[in-house]
Design a protein around this motif. Structure first.
Motif, PDB file in Angstrom:
ATOM      1  N   GLU A  69     -20.730  12.713 -12.155  1.00 47.25           N
ATOM      2  CA  GLU A  69     -20.643  11.270 -12.363  1.00 47.25           C
ATOM      3  C   GLU A  69     -21.448  10.518 -11.303  1.00 47.25           C
ATOM      4  OE1 GLU A  69     -17.343   8.038 -13.828  1.00 47.25           O
ATOM      5  OE2 GLU A  69     -16.773  10.104 -13.438  1.00 47.25           O
ATOM      6  N   GLN A  70     -21.436  11.024 -10.068  1.00 50.20           N
ATOM      7  CA  GLN A  70     -22.226  10.394  -9.007  1.00 50.20           C
ATOM      8  C   GLN A  70     -23.717  10.481  -9.327  1.00 50.20           C
ATOM      9  OE1 GLN A  70     -21.295  11.874  -5.089  1.00 50.20           O
ATOM     10  NE2 GLN A  70     -23.059  10.869  -4.136  1.00 50.20           N
ATOM     11  N   ALA A  71     -24.151  11.645  -9.812  1.00 53.58           N
ATOM     12  CA  ALA A  71     -25.557  11.816 -10.198  1.00 53.58           C
ATOM     13  C   ALA A  71     -25.921  10.884 -11.348  1.00 53.58           C
ATOM     14  CB  ALA A  71     -25.815  13.272 -10.590  1.00 53.58           C
ATOM     15  N   THR A  72     -25.008  10.759 -12.306  1.00 48.92           N
ATOM     16  CA  THR A  72     -25.265   9.896 -13.459  1.00 48.92           C
ATOM     17  C   THR A  72     -25.407   8.439 -13.027  1.00 48.92           C
ATOM     18  OG1 THR A  72     -24.007  11.413 -14.888  1.00 48.92           O
ATOM     19  CG2 THR A  72     -24.353   9.173 -15.702  1.00 48.92           C
ATOM     20  N   MET A  73     -24.530   7.984 -12.144  1.00 44.36           N
ATOM     21  CA  MET A  73     -24.606   6.604 -11.681  1.00 44.36           C
ATOM     22  C   MET A  73     -25.893   6.364 -10.900  1.00 44.36           C
ATOM     23  SD  MET A  73     -22.140   5.245 -13.101  1.00 44.36           S
ATOM     24  CE  MET A  73     -22.490   3.639 -12.379  1.00 44.36           C
ATOM     25  N   TRP A  74     -26.345   7.366 -10.134  1.00 41.94           N
ATOM     26  CA  TRP A  74     -27.594   7.204  -9.380  1.00 41.94           C
ATOM     27  C   TRP A  74     -28.768   7.012 -10.333  1.00 41.94           C
ATOM     28  CZ3 TRP A  74     -32.420   9.243  -8.881  1.00 41.94           C
ATOM     29  CH2 TRP A  74     -33.134   8.906  -7.731  1.00 41.94           C
ATOM     30  N   ILE A  75     -28.788   7.787 -11.412  1.00 41.51           N
ATOM     31  CA  ILE A  75     -29.881   7.647 -12.390  1.00 41.51           C
ATOM     32  C   ILE A  75     -29.808   6.300 -13.081  1.00 41.51           C
ATOM     33  CG2 ILE A  75     -30.821   8.562 -14.550  1.00 41.51           C
ATOM     34  CD1 ILE A  75     -30.033  11.359 -13.561  1.00 41.51           C
ATOM     35  N   PHE A  76     -28.597   5.858 -13.430  1.00 42.03           N
ATOM     36  CA  PHE A  76     -28.453   4.526 -14.028  1.00 42.03           C
ATOM     37  C   PHE A  76     -29.007   3.443 -13.090  1.00 42.03           C
ATOM     38  CE2 PHE A  76     -24.609   5.818 -16.816  1.00 42.03           C
ATOM     39  CZ  PHE A  76     -25.439   6.035 -17.901  1.00 42.03           C
ATOM     40  N   GLN A  77     -28.722   3.565 -11.804  1.00 37.08           N
ATOM     41  CA  GLN A  77     -29.089   2.536 -10.839  1.00 37.08           C
ATOM     42  C   GLN A  77     -30.564   2.568 -10.462  1.00 37.08           C
ATOM     43  OE1 GLN A  77     -26.328   3.440  -7.707  1.00 37.08           O
ATOM     44  NE2 GLN A  77     -24.545   2.752  -8.896  1.00 37.08           N
ATOM     45  N   ASN A  78     -31.203   3.734 -10.567  1.00 32.29           N
ATOM     46  CA  ASN A  78     -32.576   3.870 -10.082  1.00 32.29           C
ATOM     47  C   ASN A  78     -33.611   4.160 -11.166  1.00 32.29           C
ATOM     48  OD1 ASN A  78     -32.362   4.010  -6.882  1.00 32.29           O
ATOM     49  ND2 ASN A  78     -30.613   5.129  -7.727  1.00 32.29           N
TER      50      ASN A  78
ATOM     51  N   ALA B 103     -12.428  31.802 -17.116  1.00 31.64           N
ATOM     52  CA  ALA B 103     -12.501  30.393 -16.724  1.00 31.64           C
ATOM     53  C   ALA B 103     -12.406  30.229 -15.213  1.00 31.64           C
ATOM     54  CB  ALA B 103     -11.396  29.604 -17.409  1.00 31.64           C
ATOM     55  N   ARG B 104     -11.521  30.989 -14.587  1.00 28.54           N
ATOM     56  CA  ARG B 104     -11.348  30.880 -13.132  1.00 28.54           C
ATOM     57  C   ARG B 104     -12.576  31.398 -12.390  1.00 28.54           C
ATOM     58  NH1 ARG B 104      -6.071  33.466 -11.842  1.00 28.54           N
ATOM     59  NH2 ARG B 104      -7.262  35.409 -11.828  1.00 28.54           N
ATOM     60  N   PHE B 105     -13.136  32.517 -12.856  1.00 27.78           N
ATOM     61  CA  PHE B 105     -14.345  33.054 -12.231  1.00 27.78           C
ATOM     62  C   PHE B 105     -15.484  32.042 -12.336  1.00 27.78           C
ATOM     63  CE2 PHE B 105     -18.428  35.197 -12.448  1.00 27.78           C
ATOM     64  CZ  PHE B 105     -18.384  36.058 -11.355  1.00 27.78           C
ATOM     65  N   PHE B 106     -15.674  31.472 -13.530  1.00 28.42           N
ATOM     66  CA  PHE B 106     -16.758  30.502 -13.705  1.00 28.42           C
ATOM     67  C   PHE B 106     -16.531  29.297 -12.800  1.00 28.42           C
ATOM     68  CE2 PHE B 106     -19.363  27.270 -15.646  1.00 28.42           C
ATOM     69  CZ  PHE B 106     -20.430  27.956 -16.205  1.00 28.42           C
ATOM     70  N   ALA B 107     -15.295  28.803 -12.740  1.00 27.45           N
ATOM     71  CA  ALA B 107     -14.994  27.612 -11.946  1.00 27.45           C
ATOM     72  C   ALA B 107     -15.188  27.854 -10.461  1.00 27.45           C
ATOM     73  CB  ALA B 107     -13.564  27.146 -12.223  1.00 27.45           C
ATOM     74  N   GLU B 108     -14.759  29.016  -9.990  1.00 26.40           N
ATOM     75  CA  GLU B 108     -14.792  29.278  -8.547  1.00 26.40           C
ATOM     76  C   GLU B 108     -16.143  29.783  -8.069  1.00 26.40           C
ATOM     77  OE1 GLU B 108     -10.052  30.511  -8.037  1.00 26.40           O
ATOM     78  OE2 GLU B 108     -11.625  32.013  -7.680  1.00 26.40           O
ATOM     79  N   GLN B 109     -16.876  30.531  -8.907  1.00 23.78           N
ATOM     80  CA  GLN B 109     -18.071  31.213  -8.409  1.00 23.78           C
ATOM     81  C   GLN B 109     -19.392  30.730  -9.013  1.00 23.78           C
ATOM     82  OE1 GLN B 109     -17.895  35.347  -7.531  1.00 23.78           O
ATOM     83  NE2 GLN B 109     -15.697  35.503  -7.874  1.00 23.78           N
ATOM     84  N   ILE B 110     -19.340  30.004 -10.130  1.00 27.34           N
ATOM     85  CA  ILE B 110     -20.575  29.534 -10.750  1.00 27.34           C
ATOM     86  C   ILE B 110     -20.652  28.009 -10.735  1.00 27.34           C
ATOM     87  CG2 ILE B 110     -21.917  29.493 -12.890  1.00 27.34           C
ATOM     88  CD1 ILE B 110     -20.735  32.228 -13.569  1.00 27.34           C
ATOM     89  N   LEU B 111     -19.569  27.351 -11.092  1.00 28.51           N
ATOM     90  CA  LEU B 111     -19.537  25.894 -11.159  1.00 28.51           C
ATOM     91  C   LEU B 111     -19.912  25.198  -9.845  1.00 28.51           C
ATOM     92  CD1 LEU B 111     -18.901  23.288 -12.719  1.00 28.51           C
ATOM     93  CD2 LEU B 111     -16.477  23.651 -12.150  1.00 28.51           C
ATOM     94  N   PRO B 112     -19.560  25.729  -8.650  1.00 22.23           N
ATOM     95  CA  PRO B 112     -19.907  25.019  -7.416  1.00 22.23           C
ATOM     96  C   PRO B 112     -21.402  24.774  -7.208  1.00 22.23           C
ATOM     97  CG  PRO B 112     -18.186  26.620  -6.984  1.00 22.23           C
ATOM     98  CD  PRO B 112     -18.652  26.864  -8.386  1.00 22.23           C
ATOM     99  N   GLN B 113     -22.252  25.476  -7.966  1.00 25.83           N
ATOM    100  CA  GLN B 113     -23.688  25.173  -7.910  1.00 25.83           C
ATOM    101  C   GLN B 113     -23.940  23.707  -8.257  1.00 25.83           C
ATOM    102  OE1 GLN B 113     -25.727  27.791 -10.635  1.00 25.83           O
ATOM    103  NE2 GLN B 113     -24.567  29.580  -9.962  1.00 25.83           N
ATOM    104  N   CYS B 114     -23.055  23.117  -9.036  1.00 26.86           N
ATOM    105  CA  CYS B 114     -23.267  21.761  -9.537  1.00 26.86           C
ATOM    106  C   CYS B 114     -23.457  20.754  -8.408  1.00 26.86           C
ATOM    107  CB  CYS B 114     -22.093  21.363 -10.433  1.00 26.86           C
ATOM    108  SG  CYS B 114     -22.191  19.680 -11.079  1.00 26.86           S
ATOM    109  N   SER B 115     -22.501  20.665  -7.498  1.00 28.63           N
ATOM    110  CA  SER B 115     -22.627  19.694  -6.412  1.00 28.63           C
ATOM    111  C   SER B 115     -23.785  20.030  -5.482  1.00 28.63           C
ATOM    112  CB  SER B 115     -21.321  19.603  -5.611  1.00 28.63           C
ATOM    113  OG  SER B 115     -20.938  20.879  -5.131  1.00 28.63           O
ATOM    114  N   GLY B 116     -24.141  21.300  -5.417  1.00 30.57           N
ATOM    115  CA  GLY B 116     -25.302  21.691  -4.625  1.00 30.57           C
ATOM    116  C   GLY B 116     -26.607  21.149  -5.177  1.00 30.57           C
ATOM    117  N   LEU B 117     -26.606  20.791  -6.459  1.00 30.03           N
ATOM    118  CA  LEU B 117     -27.808  20.239  -7.091  1.00 30.03           C
ATOM    119  C   LEU B 117     -27.912  18.723  -6.926  1.00 30.03           C
ATOM    120  CD1 LEU B 117     -27.667  22.302 -10.400  1.00 30.03           C
ATOM    121  CD2 LEU B 117     -29.389  22.543  -8.603  1.00 30.03           C
ATOM    122  N   LEU B 118     -26.828  18.086  -6.481  1.00 27.13           N
ATOM    123  CA  LEU B 118     -26.825  16.628  -6.371  1.00 27.13           C
ATOM    124  C   LEU B 118     -27.955  16.101  -5.482  1.00 27.13           C
ATOM    125  CD1 LEU B 118     -25.486  13.934  -7.068  1.00 27.13           C
ATOM    126  CD2 LEU B 118     -23.871  14.331  -5.181  1.00 27.13           C
TER     127      LEU B 118
END
Length: 588
Positions: free
Chosen positions: A495-504, A555-570
């Protein structure tokens, strides 16, 4: 090379519990397509793909399609026979309208049939895939005469179809094409020009090939505004429906490619060939986008399909290959007992589960967008299809590359040896991130077109829908706690990334485009994790301990070990374009 095993059980679980297939079956016209009926059909289809299509995969890679001195194209051993059985069985017609001989089943079921065919043989599957795209363009924009002349035999698969966009000087920039369409005064047009990269532009699988060709009429506006779309058949069709004279469209050559060797990629020359206008002049891009949007979901599914086959092979190899001793073992262990191999296998399995749920969710919204009785519901579903399609195409094919590479890594040195067959998966799937609009174009489409729908309200509503799972996870118990926390954190980042794109984005479009690819990746990760969380909750509700455990762990493996890449891309999303253009071309 292992035998393909269709994952019908996994697919059925997602249909029933995650993507809401029972709601699709309740739509008008789908009374015959209840879940039990559909699962039975998919089991039969999976058996067909495993026994008839999959055995052609290796020959297709080793032999490849062959261009003959007379200009004809011959497909590899077994393709022609498998295709005839495919036509006889009617698999291509399942999701197409009954009016033209189809089965009238939902698009969602058609996509599953495509997935299984792509896993069995990706190169072979491209012929039916392109034919279906051509059918959809004709259904939307063809007049009654064209529909009656071409659709019945295209729906059965007796006639194949193609999509002709690209020219030597016009790749991603379709507006640069120069192929001409000159009116003849009798309702037909003389089509002249050259097209490249035409998948199954010629072959010996069907007696007729119906080319959909983009061209310019005299005086047409420049760019994409001046493009029209034409049917240009390989053979002219007589009034009684029989095939007539050969149209002057010729195969100049076929490409020698990195992968999908069994699929002929043709250079076609049109020399005043007879063409028939589809729709109106200068509306060709609108027509072609019907094909392309359908194809983009199918191409995203190619990433999933080849990853599934590669996973099955690497899992079998990991169980059989003995190398060294695992902790506590007294003799050589199968490599599946080593933690790092388990990590690679779990990454494959969880990512495939997330991708399949994402593709089926998109397909389900396609069905709702076409068949919901309520107009507002149709419009909302169409908005979601627009949002999800570039994510499916790009995230699906990126993961296709990454997961097939993991399969090769699990095989070790043997993976690099052609005789195991695993290298073929890496070579075959690599094209999927390139064609039907490169993944960079998908990312640009996401930030440039889809985020701005209804002033951004559309995407914000979808984010709010994804957040609704939080309360369900909170009520589900401690074993869901880490999943819940991680999903909330990463949705906040998205959501933070989305708002940044909206604003810029409006003030500095280059800044938004510079971060568009990592931004699309954030979407893929979050939607995948969200759908797996829903699957885990549904697994608990089934009362089946094995299903519950499997869905929870994935679901837990994906959330704990793959999903955290997301904030790293911010930071990559919000960095802007400064450093991308800080060095001139001579310094790069």
């Amino acid at each position: 090379m292992s035998q393909y095993q269709p994952p019908v059980k996994d697919i059925a679980f997602l249909l029933e519990h995650v993507v809401g297939y029972p709601d699709i079956a309740a739509l008008p016209g789908f009374e015959h397509a209840d879940l039990d009926t559909v699962v039975g059909i998919l089991e039969e289809c999976g058996d067909f793909m495993a026994k008839v299509v999959a055995p052609t995969n290796r020959a297709g890679d080793e032999e490849g399609a062959r261009w003959q001195p007379d200009g004809s194209v011959v497909t590899p051993t077994g393709f022609k026979e498998a295709y005839q059985q495919y036509v006889d069985a009617g698999w291509g017609s399942v999701p197409l309208p009954e009016e033209f001989g189809g089965g009238g089943f939902p698009r969602t079921i058609g996509l599953i049939i495509q997935e299984m065919m792509m896993s069995a043989n990706m190169a072979f599957s491209l012929c039916p895939l392109l034919t279906q795209g051509a059918i959809e363009a004709l259904l939307h924009y063809g007049n009654d005469e064209l529909k009656q002349r071409y659709l019945p035999k295209m729906v059965t698969g007796e006639w194949a179809g193609t999509m002709n966009l690209t020219e030597p000087q016009a790749g991603s920039d379709v507006g640069a094409l120069t192929t001409k369409a000159v009116p003849r005064g009798d309702g037909t047009y003389a089509i002249s020009g050259q097209k490249i990269y035409i998948t199954f532009g010629d072959h010996d699988l069907s007696e007729q090939i119906v080319h959909l060709v983009l061209a310019r009429t005299p005086g047409a506006p420049e760019g994409t505004r001046g493009i029209s779309c034409f049917i240009v058949p390989k053979f002219l069709v007589n009034q009684d429906g029989s095939l007539g004279d050969r149209n002057p469209v010729h195969t100049v050559s076929i490409e020698h490619k990195m992968g999908i060797h069994g699929s002929p990629t043709c250079v076609l020359s049109y020399e005043e060939a007879t063409g028939y206008l589809i729709g109106e002049e200068n509306k060709g891009m609108r027509i072609m986008f019907v094909m392309m949007n359908s194809a983009r979901l199918s191409v995203g599914t190619q990433g999933l399909a080849v990853a599934e086959l590669a996973y099955q092979q690497s899992l079998e190899y990991a169980k059989e290959r003995r190398q060294g001793r695992a902790i506590g073992a007294t003799e050589d262990s199968p490599i599946i007992d080593f933690p790092d191999v388990r990590r690679m296998l779990m990454t494959q399995k969880a990512s495939i589960a997330a991708l399949r749920a994402l593709m089926l969710l998109n397909a389900s919204y396609v069905d709702h967008s076409l068949h919901e009785p309520d107009e507002d519901a149709r419009k909302r579903a169409d908005e979601i299809v627009g949002l999800l399609t570039p994510i499916c195409k790009s995230f699906g094919t990126d993961l296709g590359n990454e997961l097939t590479s993991l399969a090769l890594q699990i095989h070790g040195g043997m993976g690099y040896i052609e005789e195991t067959g695993v290298a073929q998966h890496v070579r075959d799937v690599r094209i999927a991130a390139i064609y039907e609009g490169t993944n960079g174009i998908q990312a640009a489409d996401l930030v440039g077109r889809k985020l701005g729908v209804r002033g951004g309200a559309s995407v914000r509503e979808f984010l709010a829908t994804m957040r609704e799972v939080d309360g369900q996870l909170a009520d589900a118990g401690e074993q869901f706690a880490s999943m819940r926390a991680e999903l909330k954190t990463q949705l906040d980042a998205l959501e933070q990334a989305t708002m940044w794109i909206f604003q810029n984005g409006m003030s500095d479009p280059n800044a938004a485009l510079a971060g568009s690819s990592p931004y699309l990746r954030m979407w893929g990760l979050c939607t995948g994790a969200w759908l797996l969380a829903r699957a885990a909750l549904a697994g608990q509700a089934t009362g089946d301990p094995e299903v519950a455990e499997t869905q929870l762990v994935l679901a837990r493996f994906f959330a704990e070990q793959i999903l955290p890449q997301c904030s790293g891309l911010l930071p990559a999303v919000t960095a802007g374009a400064r450093d991308l253009f800080a060095l001139d071309a001579s310094q790069l």
